[in-house]
Design an enzyme around this catalytic site. Structure first.
Site, PDB file in Angstrom:
ATOM      1  N   CYS A  92       3.881   0.734   2.544  1.00  0.00           N
ATOM      2  CA  CYS A  92       4.759  -0.316   2.008  1.00  0.00           C
ATOM      3  C   CYS A  92       4.945  -1.457   2.987  1.00  0.00           C
ATOM      4  O   CYS A  92       5.942  -2.192   2.918  1.00  0.00           O
ATOM      5  CB  CYS A  92       6.104   0.271   1.584  1.00  0.00           C
ATOM      6  SG  CYS A  92       5.930   1.550   0.325  1.00  0.00           S
ATOM      7  N   TYR A 131       0.833  -1.208   0.000  1.00  0.00           N
ATOM      8  CA  TYR A 131       0.000   0.000   0.000  1.00  0.00           C
ATOM      9  C   TYR A 131       0.865   1.254   0.000  1.00  0.00           C
ATOM     10  O   TYR A 131       1.904   1.317   0.664  1.00  0.00           O
ATOM     11  CB  TYR A 131      -0.905   0.036   1.240  1.00  0.00           C
ATOM     12  CG  TYR A 131      -2.140  -0.807   1.111  1.00  0.00           C
ATOM     13  CD1 TYR A 131      -3.213  -0.391   0.326  1.00  0.00           C
ATOM     14  CD2 TYR A 131      -2.230  -2.027   1.760  1.00  0.00           C
ATOM     15  CE1 TYR A 131      -4.351  -1.172   0.199  1.00  0.00           C
ATOM     16  CE2 TYR A 131      -3.363  -2.820   1.639  1.00  0.00           C
ATOM     17  CZ  TYR A 131      -4.421  -2.380   0.861  1.00  0.00           C
ATOM     18  OH  TYR A 131      -5.543  -3.160   0.734  1.00  0.00           O
ATOM     19  N   THR A 132       0.427   2.255  -0.743  1.00  0.00           N
ATOM     20  CA  THR A 132       1.069   3.555  -0.683  1.00  0.00           C
ATOM     21  C   THR A 132       0.009   4.638  -0.797  1.00  0.00           C
ATOM     22  O   THR A 132      -1.143   4.379  -1.153  1.00  0.00           O
ATOM     23  CB  THR A 132       2.151   3.707  -1.780  1.00  0.00           C
ATOM     24  OG1 THR A 132       2.945   4.866  -1.486  1.00  0.00           O
ATOM     25  CG2 THR A 132       1.532   3.858  -3.151  1.00  0.00           C
ATOM     26  N   ILE A 188       8.886   3.634  -4.560  1.00  0.00           N
ATOM     27  CA  ILE A 188       9.118   3.126  -5.913  1.00  0.00           C
ATOM     28  C   ILE A 188       8.241   1.899  -6.128  1.00  0.00           C
ATOM     29  O   ILE A 188       8.221   0.988  -5.302  1.00  0.00           O
ATOM     30  CB  ILE A 188      10.601   2.764  -6.124  1.00  0.00           C
ATOM     31  CG1 ILE A 188      11.467   4.023  -6.007  1.00  0.00           C
ATOM     32  CG2 ILE A 188      10.823   2.095  -7.476  1.00  0.00           C
ATOM     33  CD1 ILE A 188      12.952   3.761  -6.054  1.00  0.00           C
ATOM     34  N   GLY A 203       6.068   4.024 -11.388  1.00  0.00           N
ATOM     35  CA  GLY A 203       7.350   4.711 -11.251  1.00  0.00           C
ATOM     36  C   GLY A 203       7.692   5.078  -9.830  1.00  0.00           C
ATOM     37  O   GLY A 203       7.803   4.214  -8.961  1.00  0.00           O
TER      38      GLY A 203
END
Length: 216
Positions: free
Chosen positions: A180, A73-74, A150, A162
Site C-alpha cells: 500500500c 500494491y497489495t 481495503i 473488498g
C-alpha cells in the site's frame, strides 16, 4: 444478508475477477442478489489504480495483476482471507467514504472477537495493530503493523473487490512490494500475534459481525 459463498481451494485471480464483474453487472440489473465471496488466492501481487512502479520491488517473484480497485500494491496468498463484497449502494446510500468506513468497522469488530484491537490511521487505508512487543520506532513511537487491507471499486454504485485479513499467510511474501505504498510500517497476522485462529474461525466472526455494519 447478502448471499454468502466460500470458494474452495485457491481461487485463480483473473478468472475470479471476471466472475465477480459479471456478478456485479447482474446485481446492477436486478438479476441477482448482493453477494460476499470468501476465498484465498495463490501467491500474487495486485496493482491498484494508485500503484507506483517503484513499489514493486521484486517483480519476478509472483504474478502481478492490474486489479482496477483503489489503492496501491497489495499481496494475496494462502492463509489470507479475502472477502469480495458486492453490495448495492443504490439502496444502502451512495456515500463512498461512509462505505469504506463501514468496511473498516466491520474488520475492527471482527478482530475484536479475537481480542485484537484493530485501529484506523489517518492517511493509511486499512486496519492496524499497535505492537508494544516490538522495538519502538527511531522517534520513540510504538511500532504499528498492518493486519488488513481495503480496496474497493464501484460500478453503477455496486461495489466489488473488498477486504483482506491476514490469518496465517507467509509474511515474507509481502517483501516483494511496498504494501500500500507504506514503507515505515510492517505487516502482521492473527497467528503472528500469537492467536491460533483458522480461516473458518475468521469466517464465522466476519459473518456474525457483518449485519452490525451493513443492516438489511
Amino acid at each position: 444478508m447478502p448471499q454468502i459463498e466460500i470458494l474452495p481451494g485457491l481461487a485463480p485471480y483473473a478468472e475470479t475477477l471476471v466472475r465477480m464483474e459479471a456478478r456485479v453487472a447482474e446485481i446492477s440489473a436486478g438479476a441477482a442478489p448482493e453477494a460476499i465471496w470468501l476465498l484465498e488466492h495463490p501467491p500474487l501481487y495486485t496493482a491498484g489504480t494508485s500503484s507506483r512502479a517503484e513499489d514493486l520491488t521484486d517483480p519476478d517473484r509472483f504474478p502481478v495483476f492490474v486489479a482496477g480497485r483503489g489503492g496501491q500494491y497489495t499481496y494475496h496468498g494462502p492463509g489470507q482471507r479475502v472477502a469480495y463484497v458486492m453490495l448495492d449502494l443504490n439502496t444502502r446510500g451512495r456515500d463512498v467514504r461512509q462505505f469504506v468506513c463501514h468496511l473498516e468497522n466491520w474488520v475492527i469488530g471482527t478482530l475484536a472477537a479475537f481480542n485484537v484491537k484493530g485501529e484506523r490511521r489517518t492517511g493509511r487505508v486499512g486496519v492496524w495493530v499497535v505492537r508494544p512487543d516490538k522495538p519502538a520506532n527511531p522517534d520513540g513511537t510504538l511500532r504499528e503493523d498492518k493486519i488488513a487491507a481495503i480496496g474497493v471499486k464501484l460500478r453503477r454504485w455496486v461495489s466489488f473487490h473488498g477486504i483482506s485479513i491476514n490469518v496465517e499467510p507467509d509474511l515474507t511474501h509481502f517483501s516483494g512490494i511496498v504494501p500500500c505504498g507504506i514503507r515505515d510500517h510492517g505487516v502482521t497476522s492473527l497467528v503472528d500475534l500469537g492467536l491460533p485462529v483458522t480461516l473458518s474461525d475468521l469466517d464465522a466472526a466476519l459473518l456474525a459481525e457483518f449485519p452490525k455494519h451493513f443492516p438489511g
